[in-house]
Design a protein around this motif. Structure first.
Motif, PDB file in Angstrom:
ATOM      1  N   GLU B  80       0.828  -1.205   0.000  1.00  0.00           N
ATOM      2  CA  GLU B  80       0.000   0.000   0.000  1.00  0.00           C
ATOM      3  C   GLU B  80       0.870   1.267   0.000  1.00  0.00           C
ATOM      4  OE1 GLU B  80      -4.025   0.634   2.129  1.00  0.00           O
ATOM      5  OE2 GLU B  80      -2.545   1.464   3.496  1.00  0.00           O
ATOM      6  N   CYS B  84       0.510   3.988  -3.089  1.00  0.00           N
ATOM      7  CA  CYS B  84      -0.097   5.301  -2.882  1.00  0.00           C
ATOM      8  C   CYS B  84       0.889   6.445  -3.083  1.00  0.00           C
ATOM      9  CB  CYS B  84      -0.773   5.379  -1.514  1.00  0.00           C
ATOM     10  SG  CYS B  84       0.364   5.559  -0.152  1.00  0.00           S
ATOM     11  N   LYS B 380      -4.243   1.371  -2.952  1.00  0.00           N
ATOM     12  CA  LYS B 380      -4.454   2.817  -3.059  1.00  0.00           C
ATOM     13  C   LYS B 380      -3.578   3.398  -4.169  1.00  0.00           C
ATOM     14  CE  LYS B 380      -6.914   3.865   0.821  1.00  0.00           C
ATOM     15  NZ  LYS B 380      -8.122   3.063   0.718  1.00  0.00           N
ATOM     16  N   GLY B 381      -4.135   4.326  -4.926  1.00  0.00           N
ATOM     17  CA  GLY B 381      -3.342   4.959  -5.971  1.00  0.00           C
ATOM     18  C   GLY B 381      -4.180   5.236  -7.205  1.00  0.00           C
ATOM     19  N   PRO B 382      -3.649   6.033  -8.116  1.00  0.00           N
ATOM     20  CA  PRO B 382      -4.429   6.486  -9.267  1.00  0.00           C
ATOM     21  C   PRO B 382      -4.726   5.400 -10.294  1.00  0.00           C
ATOM     22  CG  PRO B 382      -2.166   7.270  -9.425  1.00  0.00           C
ATOM     23  CD  PRO B 382      -2.310   6.653  -8.072  1.00  0.00           C
ATOM     24  N   PHE B 384      -5.901   2.456  -9.650  1.00  0.00           N
ATOM     25  CA  PHE B 384      -6.918   1.513  -9.161  1.00  0.00           C
ATOM     26  C   PHE B 384      -7.841   1.110 -10.314  1.00  0.00           C
ATOM     27  CE2 PHE B 384     -10.923   0.242  -7.275  1.00  0.00           C
ATOM     28  CZ  PHE B 384     -10.503  -0.618  -6.280  1.00  0.00           C
TER      29      PHE B 384
END
Ligand code: HEM
Lengths: 72, 437
Positions: B80, B84, B380-382, B384
């Motif tokens: 994670e 992120c 988590k993160g763009p 996804f």
């Protein structure tokens, strides 16, 4: 008063919030989220909190605000 | 980041680039990836416990230069933390391959998933609206009829033959394929091509699907053919717009900019690949897991309201995408591990999804698991998963309808596993309809 804050730079419109609280969030045609109810009712808070937690880009936050006048 | 992280880890810095030979583990050994899931998970458990950033040499691929090696990230918290921070751990040097993408494949395979900001955000926002829960309400009826159609065909195939079907070819593959082709407006006669080429792209080098001596040429050809199909379709939609995703893509403007034809073609290829194999393997291995856990199956059949958590558990359990890659853009330290610019990290979702620090009894298949913060669709993160909402709907409908319409489905033989580290896939899964044949 609890207000929803969106970081438009981070949001990529994944729609995770919309899935959890469709009455409060909607991804717009620009591909970023619009908050339909900026100050959600007590009853919506659990869903909104879940949305804040789940947001993959951590673009959402709940801010507690002083009654009008104290803050911007 | 280190003060907090080091405090929670409570350990001295981990040694750099420690391998796992002493544990008898080599994740670059192709044979490892066809071993049964339980064996692979035992290895993930071991790495997570004793060597959470284990370093491996890169598997050799003909005509491709091997890079410096990669770290296998197996702990949920580390995964994670990397996911992120896209500015520190980027995707632009390759997210879906251990080696950097060769320049001549980049045109076809260098889409969204292997992009960084600002390009990533620009393109992602153009397409995100199409995949939101609200927009999917519109396609749900068509998903439903596609599932019905496929189940009827499967029954017919069984009855016309000896009562057997292949869960992969007859159920799991056609459903997501038709859904995505439908959304994009790909004509029925082109579906077979799309299926064959996306199989090549996600073969992971499996000798049954590509020429092991020259997999890159096969990949390049698959890209050229799919791009050709998409360009034809895109050109048609410019002059003859319809109510489909292709039309939306050729006409949408963001900040006065449109997607270039090449961006559209590579996005199409990404959708075909990302939307097909993943959902297919969640269906096939989900059905296998239900057969192996008859009590769970019986409960879900009896309790339709279990569907929401059941679908999440199937994605956690099967983890159809085993890993995605990130590359460090600078030196730093992560949860006690010192890393250097250029270091490659494979985020092992399959391992994080069984991390006992997050999941109680991680090796228990529990359709009522709640909460279930699995990372099967990414962490988590763009990046996804864009298709997560769609996939959830496809899975929910497919399993419920299988219970209703194919209650007699019985898996009869061992699965043929795809030899790929990237996709946790089945090539075949023999089954029978209608009791003893
Ligand atoms: C069970 C089914 C699925 C699984 C397990 C899955 C898994 C994933 C994973 C792990 C990622 C990478 C996340 C990251 O790097 O942080 C991803 C990204 C993506 N997925 Fe899925 N996926 C599924 C279904 C779909 C479907 C149905 C579609 C489209 C129709 C789709 C389209 C995409 C796209 C376009 C991306 C790249 C997004 C980006 O880079 O911004 N996926 N998916």
């Amino acid at each position: 008063m609890t207000r929803i804050a969106v970081d438009g730079e981070r949001c990529v419109g994944s729609g995770a919030c919309e899935a959890l609280a469709p009455d409060v969030f909607e991804v717009t045609d620009d591909g970023v989220v619009a908050v339909l109810v900026p100050e959600p009712a007590e009853g919506d808070l659990p869903d909104v909190e879940a949305a804040v937690r789940t947001c993959p880009t951590r673009a959402l936050a709940l801010v507690s605000e002083q009654p009008a006048g104290a803050a911007g | 980041m280190s003060v907090d992280a080091a405090a929670t880890q409570g350990t001295a810095p981990l040694p750099r680039r420690a391998g796992a030979e002493d544990l008898g583990i080599d994740l670059s050994d192709r044979e490892f990836w066809v071993r049964p899931p339980a064996e692979r998970h035992a290895v993930f458990d071991r790495l997570r416990e004793v060597r959470p950033f284990a370093f491996f040499a890169e598997p050799e691929i003909p005509n491709m230069q091997s890079g410096p090696g990669y770290h296998a990230v197996t702990r949920y918290a580390d995964l994670e933390a990397i996911s992120c921070q896209p500015a520190v751990f980027c995707s632009g040097q390759g997210a879906v391959s251990i080696q950097d993408i060769p320049a001549d494949l980049n045109d076809f395979y260098g889409s969204l998933i292997s992009m960084d900001d600002p390009r990533h955000a620009r393109i992602r926002r153009i397409v995100s609206k199409t995949f939101t829960p609200r927009m999917l309400e519109r396609v749900i009826a068509s998903v439903e009829s596609i599932v019905d159609e496929v189940l009827v065909e499967a029954r017919r195939a069984a009855e016309a033959g000896d009562g057997t079907i292949d869960v992969v070819a007859d159920l799991a593959a056609p459903i997501p394929l038709r859904v995505i082709c439908d959304m994009m407006g790909i004509p029925a006669e082109d579906r077979a091509l799309v299926l064959a080429k996306s199989n090549v792209i996600l073969s992971g080098g499996d000798p049954e699907l590509v020429d092991v001596e020259d997999p890159l040429t096969d990949l390049l050809m698959a890209g050229i053919e799919l791009a050709g199909l998409m360009e034809r379709l895109a050109a048609e939609r410019v002059t003859d717009p319809r109510d489909d995703l292709t039309t939306a893509l050729v006409t949408t403007e963001v900040d006065g900019e449109r997607l270039s034809h090449q961006e559209i073609a590579s996005f199409f290829i990404l959708l075909l690949v990302a939307g097909n194999e993943t959902t297919r393997n969640a269906i096939s291995q989900g059905l296998l897991a239900l057969q192996e856990h008859p009590d769970q199956r019986a409960r879900w059949v009896a309790e339709p309201e279990l569907t929401r958590t059941a679908v999440e558990e199937i994605v956690r359990w099967t983890s159809p995408i085993t890993w995605m890659r990130r590359t460090a853009t600078r030196d730093g330290e992560l949860n006690g591990y010192p890393f250097a610019a250029g270091d490659k990290f494979l985020l092992f979702y399959a391992a994080a999804n069984r991390d006992p620090a997050v999941f109680a009894e991680p090796h228990r298949f529990d359709l009522a698991r709640d909460p279930n913060p699995h990372v099967g669709f990414g962490s988590k993160g763009p990046h996804f998963c864009l298709g997560a909402h769609l996939a959830r709907r496809e899975l929910a409908l497919t399993f419920r309808k299988v219970f209703e319409q194919l209650p007699d489905l019985e898996i009869t033989g061992p699965p043929a596993r795809l030899q790929s580290s990237f996709v946790n896939g089945l090539k075949r899964l023999p089954a029978r309809l209608g009791g003893a044949a």
